[in-house]
Motif scaffolding. Structure first.
Motif, PDB file in Angstrom:
ATOM      1  N   ARG A 111     124.019  44.669  74.468  1.00 33.88           N
ATOM      2  CA  ARG A 111     124.847  44.557  75.764  1.00 33.88           C
ATOM      3  C   ARG A 111     124.280  43.882  76.785  1.00 33.88           C
ATOM      4  NH1 ARG A 111     123.513  50.361  79.245  1.00 33.88           N
ATOM      5  NH2 ARG A 111     125.216  49.517  80.812  1.00 33.88           N
ATOM      6  N   PRO A 112     125.014  43.865  78.001  1.00 37.72           N
ATOM      7  CA  PRO A 112     124.805  42.601  79.067  1.00 37.72           C
ATOM      8  C   PRO A 112     123.850  43.197  79.539  1.00 37.72           C
ATOM      9  CG  PRO A 112     126.988  42.945  79.406  1.00 37.72           C
ATOM     10  CD  PRO A 112     126.444  44.154  78.436  1.00 37.72           C
ATOM     11  N   ASN A 113     122.680  42.161  79.735  1.00 39.78           N
ATOM     12  CA  ASN A 113     121.073  42.774  81.455  1.00 39.78           C
ATOM     13  C   ASN A 113     120.487  43.623  80.118  1.00 39.78           C
ATOM     14  OD1 ASN A 113     120.266  42.256  83.495  1.00 39.78           O
ATOM     15  ND2 ASN A 113     123.025  43.561  84.371  1.00 39.78           N
ATOM     16  N   VAL A 114     120.216  43.131  79.498  1.00 40.56           N
ATOM     17  CA  VAL A 114     119.291  44.060  78.829  1.00 40.56           C
ATOM     18  C   VAL A 114     117.707  43.133  78.129  1.00 40.56           C
ATOM     19  CG1 VAL A 114     120.317  46.206  76.812  1.00 40.56           C
ATOM     20  CG2 VAL A 114     119.516  43.745  76.258  1.00 40.56           C
ATOM     21  N   GLY A 115     118.118  41.698  78.683  1.00 43.67           N
ATOM     22  CA  GLY A 115     117.402  40.835  78.246  1.00 43.67           C
ATOM     23  C   GLY A 115     116.936  39.924  76.935  1.00 43.67           C
ATOM     24  N   LYS A 116     118.195  39.367  76.725  1.00 43.75           N
ATOM     25  CA  LYS A 116     118.346  38.751  75.481  1.00 43.75           C
ATOM     26  C   LYS A 116     118.279  37.700  75.435  1.00 43.75           C
ATOM     27  CE  LYS A 116     122.595  39.529  75.212  1.00 43.75           C
ATOM     28  NZ  LYS A 116     122.840  40.247  76.277  1.00 43.75           N
ATOM     29  N   SER A 117     118.490  37.129  77.324  1.00 43.23           N
ATOM     30  CA  SER A 117     118.177  35.694  77.517  1.00 43.23           C
ATOM     31  C   SER A 117     116.380  35.637  77.827  1.00 43.23           C
ATOM     32  CB  SER A 117     119.233  34.586  78.192  1.00 43.23           C
ATOM     33  OG  SER A 117     121.006  35.025  77.682  1.00 43.23           O
ATOM     34  N   ASN A 120     113.434  47.269  75.389  1.00 36.07           N
ATOM     35  CA  ASN A 120     112.781  45.766  76.088  1.00 36.07           C
ATOM     36  C   ASN A 120     112.289  46.572  77.140  1.00 36.07           C
ATOM     37  OD1 ASN A 120     112.237  44.008  76.623  1.00 36.07           O
ATOM     38  ND2 ASN A 120     114.036  43.622  77.807  1.00 36.07           N
ATOM     39  N   ASP A 166     108.053  47.083  80.749  1.00 39.64           N
ATOM     40  CA  ASP A 166     106.764  47.094  81.827  1.00 39.64           C
ATOM     41  C   ASP A 166     107.688  48.227  82.908  1.00 39.64           C
ATOM     42  OD1 ASP A 166     108.411  44.821  83.285  1.00 39.64           O
ATOM     43  OD2 ASP A 166     109.139  45.457  81.173  1.00 39.64           O
ATOM     44  N   ILE A 206     119.657  30.718  81.047  1.00 39.95           N
ATOM     45  CA  ILE A 206     120.512  31.101  82.148  1.00 39.95           C
ATOM     46  C   ILE A 206     119.787  32.882  82.184  1.00 39.95           C
ATOM     47  CG2 ILE A 206     121.046  31.448  84.441  1.00 39.95           C
ATOM     48  CD1 ILE A 206     122.508  29.475  83.817  1.00 39.95           C
ATOM     49  N   VAL A 207     119.068  33.692  83.088  1.00 34.07           N
ATOM     50  CA  VAL A 207     118.712  34.883  83.169  1.00 34.07           C
ATOM     51  C   VAL A 207     118.703  34.974  84.196  1.00 34.07           C
ATOM     52  CG1 VAL A 207     116.408  36.244  83.247  1.00 34.07           C
ATOM     53  CG2 VAL A 207     116.536  34.580  81.880  1.00 34.07           C
ATOM     54  N   SER A 208     119.531  36.735  85.053  1.00 35.69           N
ATOM     55  CA  SER A 208     119.464  36.666  85.717  1.00 35.69           C
ATOM     56  C   SER A 208     119.806  38.967  85.731  1.00 35.69           C
ATOM     57  CB  SER A 208     120.818  36.040  86.650  1.00 35.69           C
ATOM     58  OG  SER A 208     122.382  37.263  86.112  1.00 35.69           O
ATOM     59  N   LYS A 247     108.520  40.108  79.422  1.00 36.50           N
ATOM     60  CA  LYS A 247     108.253  39.522  80.582  1.00 36.50           C
ATOM     61  C   LYS A 247     106.995  39.507  79.774  1.00 36.50           C
ATOM     62  CE  LYS A 247     111.196  39.331  84.385  1.00 36.50           C
ATOM     63  NZ  LYS A 247     111.527  40.425  85.308  1.00 36.50           N
ATOM     64  N   ILE A 276     122.437  40.047  86.510  1.00 37.31           N
ATOM     65  CA  ILE A 276     124.212  39.997  86.622  1.00 37.31           C
ATOM     66  C   ILE A 276     124.531  39.715  85.463  1.00 37.31           C
ATOM     67  CG2 ILE A 276     125.998  38.734  87.262  1.00 37.31           C
ATOM     68  CD1 ILE A 276     124.915  37.487  89.640  1.00 37.31           C
ATOM     69  N   ALA A 287     126.112  36.595  74.166  1.00 36.79           N
ATOM     70  CA  ALA A 287     126.454  36.876  75.186  1.00 36.79           C
ATOM     71  C   ALA A 287     126.708  38.684  74.427  1.00 36.79           C
ATOM     72  CB  ALA A 287     128.273  36.495  75.139  1.00 36.79           C
ATOM     73  N   THR A 326     125.261  37.129  82.494  1.00 39.02           N
ATOM     74  CA  THR A 326     125.208  36.086  82.585  1.00 39.02           C
ATOM     75  C   THR A 326     125.585  34.716  81.810  1.00 39.02           C
ATOM     76  OG1 THR A 326     123.737  37.327  83.728  1.00 39.02           O
ATOM     77  CG2 THR A 326     123.075  34.709  83.506  1.00 39.02           C
TER      78      THR A 326
HETATM   79  N1  LIG Z   1     110.780  43.595  84.025  1.00 33.17           N
HETATM   80  C1  LIG Z   1     111.026  43.711  83.107  1.00 33.17           C
HETATM   81  N2  LIG Z   1     112.857  42.964  83.525  1.00 33.17           N
HETATM   82  C2  LIG Z   1     113.278  41.740  82.197  1.00 33.17           C
HETATM   83  C3  LIG Z   1     112.135  41.860  81.262  1.00 33.17           C
HETATM   84  N3  LIG Z   1     113.601  41.454  80.086  1.00 33.17           N
HETATM   85  C4  LIG Z   1     114.374  41.201  81.713  1.00 33.17           C
HETATM   86  N4  LIG Z   1     114.737  41.783  82.486  1.00 33.17           N
HETATM   87  C5  LIG Z   1     115.226  41.099  83.407  1.00 33.17           C
HETATM   88  O1  LIG Z   1     116.517  41.884  83.142  1.00 33.17           O
HETATM   89  C6  LIG Z   1     117.363  40.889  83.655  1.00 33.17           C
HETATM   90  C7  LIG Z   1     118.482  40.493  82.794  1.00 33.17           C
HETATM   91  O2  LIG Z   1     118.067  39.509  82.249  1.00 33.17           O
HETATM   92  P1  LIG Z   1     118.321  38.713  80.647  1.00 33.17           P
HETATM   93  O3  LIG Z   1     117.751  37.392  79.864  1.00 33.17           O
HETATM   94  O4  LIG Z   1     119.553  36.989  81.799  1.00 33.17           O
HETATM   95  O5  LIG Z   1     119.292  39.379  80.010  1.00 33.17           O
HETATM   96  P2  LIG Z   1     120.682  39.304  78.768  1.00 33.17           P
HETATM   97  O6  LIG Z   1     120.897  40.092  77.497  1.00 33.17           O
HETATM   98  O7  LIG Z   1     121.023  37.967  78.280  1.00 33.17           O
HETATM   99  O8  LIG Z   1     121.957  39.675  80.056  1.00 33.17           O
HETATM  100  P3  LIG Z   1     123.510  38.950  79.531  1.00 33.17           P
HETATM  101  O9  LIG Z   1     123.785  37.825  79.150  1.00 33.17           O
HETATM  102  O10 LIG Z   1     123.821  39.329  81.191  1.00 33.17           O
HETATM  103  O11 LIG Z   1     124.302  39.215  78.671  1.00 33.17           O
HETATM  104  C8  LIG Z   1     117.035  39.685  84.695  1.00 33.17           C
HETATM  105  O12 LIG Z   1     116.761  39.898  86.059  1.00 33.17           O
HETATM  106  C9  LIG Z   1     115.697  40.002  83.640  1.00 33.17           C
HETATM  107  O13 LIG Z   1     114.428  39.189  84.357  1.00 33.17           O
HETATM  108  C10 LIG Z   1     111.414  42.883  80.932  1.00 33.17           C
HETATM  109  O14 LIG Z   1     111.097  42.966  79.184  1.00 33.17           O
HETATM  110  N5  LIG Z   1     111.403  43.202  82.114  1.00 33.17           N
END
Ligand SMILES: Nc1nc2c(ncn2[C@@H]2O[C@H](COP(=O)(O)OP(=O)(O)OP(=O)(O)O)[C@@H](O)[C@H]2O)c(=O)[nH]1
Ligand SMILES: [Mg+2]
Length: 447
Positions: A222-228, A332, A335, A241-243, A356, A245, A270, A248
């Protein structure tokens, strides 16, 4: 094939050595006009000054003469090993052309090797694939194929077919529908064995396709789990790009990484959810397609957030029923304080990581899966042409069964003849020049 061809065999770019290859009846004479020694000894490296068509010195390099028939193409070959970068090699090539050679077309050296009976077609294809192989295991498999392993498989299958046919020839003397049961049984068993052999080779070739093309690994969630973030961590630079939001990443992003002895493609997707707009909807569709296309899927969940039935649940439903070799479930953000109900993941073995901080567990899981794909010692078909030949052979064998049961031995025999010719195409197929040309033109220039 009476002309002489020349090409640069090494890749363009800055390198210490470049190789120019000349093959054909005039190769020796051309080389002699471009170098100092009066004569070249067979298969001996000879250091010499090299001249261009105007008699100017181009370089000092090594010449090796491979007289026909003991050469790659079966013709006279001279190889020039000169200093790298493309300038010198280009001038050597131009001079060879000036003295009577012509530019080789892609794959033309291999085509000549084939036409002169030095290699069969499956060996030629193994060479072409080796150049593009994405893993050490693929290189090993292809090396065995270059040494005739696939050709021997073809012979075995053909012999098997001919043996079964011979049985049926004996039976033609009997009245229809009156084939002695023991002979019928032997024929049936023979066909069964052949079908199994071919199916096994097809299945394992399909499974290991990525060894040559490069396995594809998709990161989904799902969005925001940290894929990017995970993609960036694996690549070791900020590719995506990581954010914080959600939503992203809008499109899939594909990059290459090395895992152990494999070069693989890794795809960031995505985040999957009910899309908020048209572009996101298309992005999500691409994510779903990536799952279909991937050899391995990394399903990512966020340990710092509570389980969401809609969005996390959707991912779980997508990966339900996946073969376990194809799936890695990872939690993920280890930490951060945990809020995710890990009971939900109970049906899957999962690993905890932090994009991270720490994801070595993930790397070793990936490596284990990739090694698993290649561990089989089974023979491998390396391209669609070979797969197609085996499929057609298997189909003819299948179609031979019904007439056999009905005692229509002539029809039965016809299908077997078709089967034998289909499988034979793998090593020595077409008389058609056009088809051969098309095939070899996909090879590298200079090969
Ligand atoms: N503390 C912590 N934050 C993380 C970790 N991995 C990702 N994040 C944070 O989680 C947020 C989302 O990370 P993204 O990598 O953009 O997530 P995504 O799954 O690609 O999200 P979408 O592209 O929206 O689907 C960012 O603020 C990252 O800095 C982690 O292992 N630890
Ligand atoms: Mg993203």
């Amino acid at each position: 094939m009476n002309d002489t061809i020349a090409a640069i065999a090494t890749a363009s770019g800055v390198a210490s050595i470049a190789i120019v290859r000349i093959s054909g009846p005039d190769a020796y004479e051309i080389a002699r006009r471009m170098s100092a020694p009066k004569e070249l000894d067979a298969r001996e490296a000879r250091l010499s000054t090299i001249y261009d068509m105007e008699g100017e010195i181009i370089d000092r390099g090594i010449l090796i003469y491979f007289p026909s028939p003991r050469s790659f193409t079966g013709e006279d070959i001279v190889e020039f090993q000169v200093h790298g970068g493309m300038v010198v090699a280009q001038r050597v090539l131009e001079s060879a052309i000036h003295f009577g050679a012509r530019h080789a077309r892609p794959g033309e050296f291999s085509k000549r090797a084939y036409l002169n009976g030095k290699i069969d077609l499956s060996e030629a294809e193994a060479i072409a694939s080796l150049i593009e192989a994405r893993s050490l295991d693929a290189a090993r498999i292809l090396l065995r194929q270059m040494r005739g392993e696939l050709g021997r498989f073809v012979e075995r299958v053909r012999e098997g077919i001919l043996t079964v046919r011979a049985y049926s020839e004996v039976s033609i003397d009997y009245a229809e529908e009156d084939i002695p049961p023991d002979i019928l049984e032997a024929i049936e068993a023979g066909l069964q064995r052949l079908s199994c052999d071919m199916q096994r080779v097809l299945d394992s070739s399909e499974r290991r396709r990525g060894l040559i093309e490069g396995f594809r690994i998709a990161i989904v969630g799902r969005p925001n789990v940290g894929k990017s973030s995970l993609l960036n961590a694996l690549l070791d630079y900020e590719r995506a790009i990581v954010s914080d939001i959600a939503g992203t990443t809008r499109d899939t992003i594909e990059e290459q990484i090395r895992v152990g002895t494999h070069i693989v493609r890794i795809v960031d997707t995505a985040g999957i959810r009910d899309a908020r707009d048209e572009i996101e909807r298309r992005g999500v569709n691409r994510s779903l397609e990536s799952i279909e296309e991937a050899d391995i899927v990394i399903a990512l969940f966020d340990s710092s957030r509570e389980y969401d039935e809609d969005e996390d649940g959707r991912i779980l439903r997508l990966i339900e029923g996946f073969e376990k070799e194809r799936l890695i479930v990872a939690l993920n953000k280890s930490d951060l304080p945990g809020r995710f109900d890990t009971e939900i993941l109970a049906p899957f073995p999962y690993i905890e990581i932090s994009a991270k901080r720490e994801f070595t567990r993930l790397m070793s899981e990936l490596e284990k899966r990739l090694d698993g794909f290649s561990s089989s010692d089974e023979l491998m078909l390396v391209n669609e042409r070979q797969m197609d030949a085996v499929r057609r052979c298997a189909k003819q064998i299948e179609e031979a069964r019904e007439p056999l049961r009905r005692g229509e031995l002539e029809i039965f025999s016809y299908h077997l003849a078709e089967a034998a010719s289909a499988i034979g195409e793998i090593s020595r197929p077409y008389e058609s020049e056009e088809i051969l040309d098309r095939m070899f033109s996909e090879f590298c220039l200079g090969k």
